[in-house]
Design a protein around this motif. Structure first.
Motif, mmCIF file in Angstrom:
data_model
loop_
_atom_site.group_PDB
_atom_site.id
_atom_site.type_symbol
_atom_site.label_atom_id
_atom_site.label_comp_id
_atom_site.label_asym_id
_atom_site.label_seq_id
_atom_site.Cartn_x
_atom_site.Cartn_y
_atom_site.Cartn_z
ATOM 1 N N UNK A 49 0.822 -1.207 0.000
ATOM 2 C CA UNK A 49 0.000 0.000 0.000
ATOM 3 C C UNK A 49 0.860 1.263 0.000
ATOM 4 N N UNK A 50 2.072 1.158 0.543
ATOM 5 C CA UNK A 50 2.977 2.309 0.602
ATOM 6 C C UNK A 50 3.654 2.589 -0.728
ATOM 7 N N UNK A 51 3.693 1.603 -1.622
ATOM 8 C CA UNK A 51 4.333 1.806 -2.919
ATOM 9 C C UNK A 51 4.922 0.529 -3.470
ATOM 10 N N UNK A 52 5.684 0.665 -4.522
ATOM 11 C CA UNK A 52 6.352 -0.457 -5.178
ATOM 12 C C UNK A 52 7.833 -0.359 -4.857
ATOM 13 N N UNK A 53 8.401 -1.445 -4.362
ATOM 14 C CA UNK A 53 9.803 -1.466 -3.967
ATOM 15 C C UNK A 53 10.557 -2.470 -4.835
ATOM 16 N N UNK A 54 11.712 -2.038 -5.352
ATOM 17 C CA UNK A 54 12.523 -2.870 -6.233
ATOM 18 C C UNK A 54 13.849 -3.155 -5.550
ATOM 19 N N UNK A 55 14.282 -4.410 -5.641
ATOM 20 C CA UNK A 55 15.531 -4.828 -5.023
ATOM 21 C C UNK A 55 16.236 -5.822 -5.940
ATOM 22 N N UNK A 56 17.541 -5.916 -5.829
ATOM 23 C CA UNK A 56 18.319 -6.918 -6.543
ATOM 24 C C UNK A 56 19.091 -7.790 -5.551
ATOM 25 N N UNK A 57 18.547 -7.956 -4.365
ATOM 26 C CA UNK A 57 19.232 -8.720 -3.333
ATOM 27 C C UNK A 57 19.526 -10.148 -3.791
ATOM 28 N N UNK A 58 18.545 -10.795 -4.404
ATOM 29 C CA UNK A 58 18.739 -12.168 -4.866
ATOM 30 C C UNK A 58 19.830 -12.222 -5.936
ATOM 31 N N UNK A 59 19.800 -11.277 -6.849
ATOM 32 C CA UNK A 59 20.825 -11.204 -7.897
ATOM 33 C C UNK A 59 22.204 -11.021 -7.268
ATOM 34 N N UNK B 119 36.010 -5.641 -3.238
ATOM 35 C CA UNK B 119 35.554 -4.957 -2.025
ATOM 36 C C UNK B 119 34.246 -4.241 -2.274
ATOM 37 N N UNK B 120 34.103 -3.603 -3.418
ATOM 38 C CA UNK B 120 32.884 -2.845 -3.688
ATOM 39 C C UNK B 120 31.743 -3.776 -4.076
ATOM 40 N N UNK B 121 32.059 -5.012 -4.478
ATOM 41 C CA UNK B 121 31.023 -5.919 -4.949
ATOM 42 C C UNK B 121 30.194 -6.509 -3.822
ATOM 43 N N UNK B 122 30.751 -6.670 -2.651
ATOM 44 C CA UNK B 122 30.024 -7.272 -1.532
ATOM 45 C C UNK B 122 29.212 -6.182 -0.855
ATOM 46 N N UNK B 123 28.123 -5.782 -1.505
ATOM 47 C CA UNK B 123 27.334 -4.649 -1.034
ATOM 48 C C UNK B 123 25.973 -5.121 -0.556
ATOM 49 N N UNK C 70 21.046 -0.725 -11.316
ATOM 50 C CA UNK C 70 19.621 -0.478 -11.585
ATOM 51 C C UNK C 70 18.870 -0.214 -10.285
ATOM 52 N N UNK C 71 19.241 -0.932 -9.231
ATOM 53 C CA UNK C 71 18.582 -0.712 -7.941
ATOM 54 C C UNK C 71 19.536 -0.099 -6.912
ATOM 55 N N UNK C 72 20.780 0.100 -7.282
ATOM 56 C CA UNK C 72 21.767 0.681 -6.364
ATOM 57 C C UNK C 72 22.510 1.830 -7.032
ATOM 58 N N UNK C 73 21.823 2.942 -7.312
ATOM 59 C CA UNK C 73 22.511 4.065 -7.947
ATOM 60 C C UNK C 73 23.641 4.624 -7.090
ATOM 61 N N UNK C 74 23.632 4.311 -5.800
ATOM 62 C CA UNK C 74 24.683 4.806 -4.908
ATOM 63 C C UNK C 74 26.049 4.197 -5.207
ATOM 64 N N UNK C 75 26.103 3.103 -5.968
ATOM 65 C CA UNK C 75 27.400 2.504 -6.291
ATOM 66 C C UNK C 75 27.887 2.878 -7.692
ATOM 67 N N UNK C 76 27.126 3.700 -8.407
ATOM 68 C CA UNK C 76 27.476 4.049 -9.786
ATOM 69 C C UNK C 76 28.854 4.678 -9.888
#
Length: 158
Positions: free
Chosen positions: A62-72, A154-158, A125-131
């Motif tokens: 109800x709060x919105x649509x949330x996208x994650x790539x945690x499984x990926x 090091x940056x990959x284990x996010x 796509x879901x983590x613009x903070x690592x761009x």
């Protein structure tokens, strides 16, 4: 390919990727109408509410649509590069960091390095903070050395 239909303040979208289609609308009934039209033109089956698409986990509340790539990130990315036991990093490397050529550095498999960068690019796509970090490490693809691969690991284990 992304198709967008605007009708006043409402929007209807259809995202097509090879043989998968995802669509939705902010206007009640518009999605049902789109389904009818699509089924008249194409042989297709409706799976239901979107939960996973192209490595993106989708949660609709109800709060919105949330996208994650945690499984990926966890299942595919980390296991692909053998980083399951790597230490978590709270944030990527600093955006003010400079990657320098290591004159005495050991060269590494550039194909593996490019694959790591490509995988991380998809993760943005879901983590613009690592761009910034991904782009910074991607600049070293021509002269890949062990020190650069360590930075990516090091940056990959996010």
């Amino acid at each position: 390919m992304l198709f967008i239909k605007r009708s006043g303040k409402h929007i209807t979208i259809a995202q097509v990727y090879v043989d998968d289609i995802v669509f939705g609308s902010t206007q009640p009934g518009e999605t049902d109408q789109l389904v009818k039209v699509m089924q008249q033109e194409f042989e297709m089956s409706i799976i239901g509410e979107l939960t996973y698409f192209l490595g993106l986990q989708v949660s609709q509340t109800k709060e919105g649509i949330f996208i994650s790539q945690e499984k990926y990130a966890k299942n595919l990315l980390l296991s692909k590069f053998g980083l399951e036991s790597a230490k978590d990093a709270r944030t990527p490397i600093s955006t003010t960091s400079k990657l320098l050529k290591d004159e005495k550095g050991t060269s590494v498999d550039s194909t593996m390095y490019r694959s790591m960068i490509g995988s991380l690019l998809y993760l943005t796509a879901s983590r613009p903070d690592i761009m910034d970090t991904v782009m910074l490490t991607g600049q070293e693809m021509l002269t890949t050395e062990k020190v650069h691969q360590a930075d990516v690991s090091l940056s990959e284990k996010i």
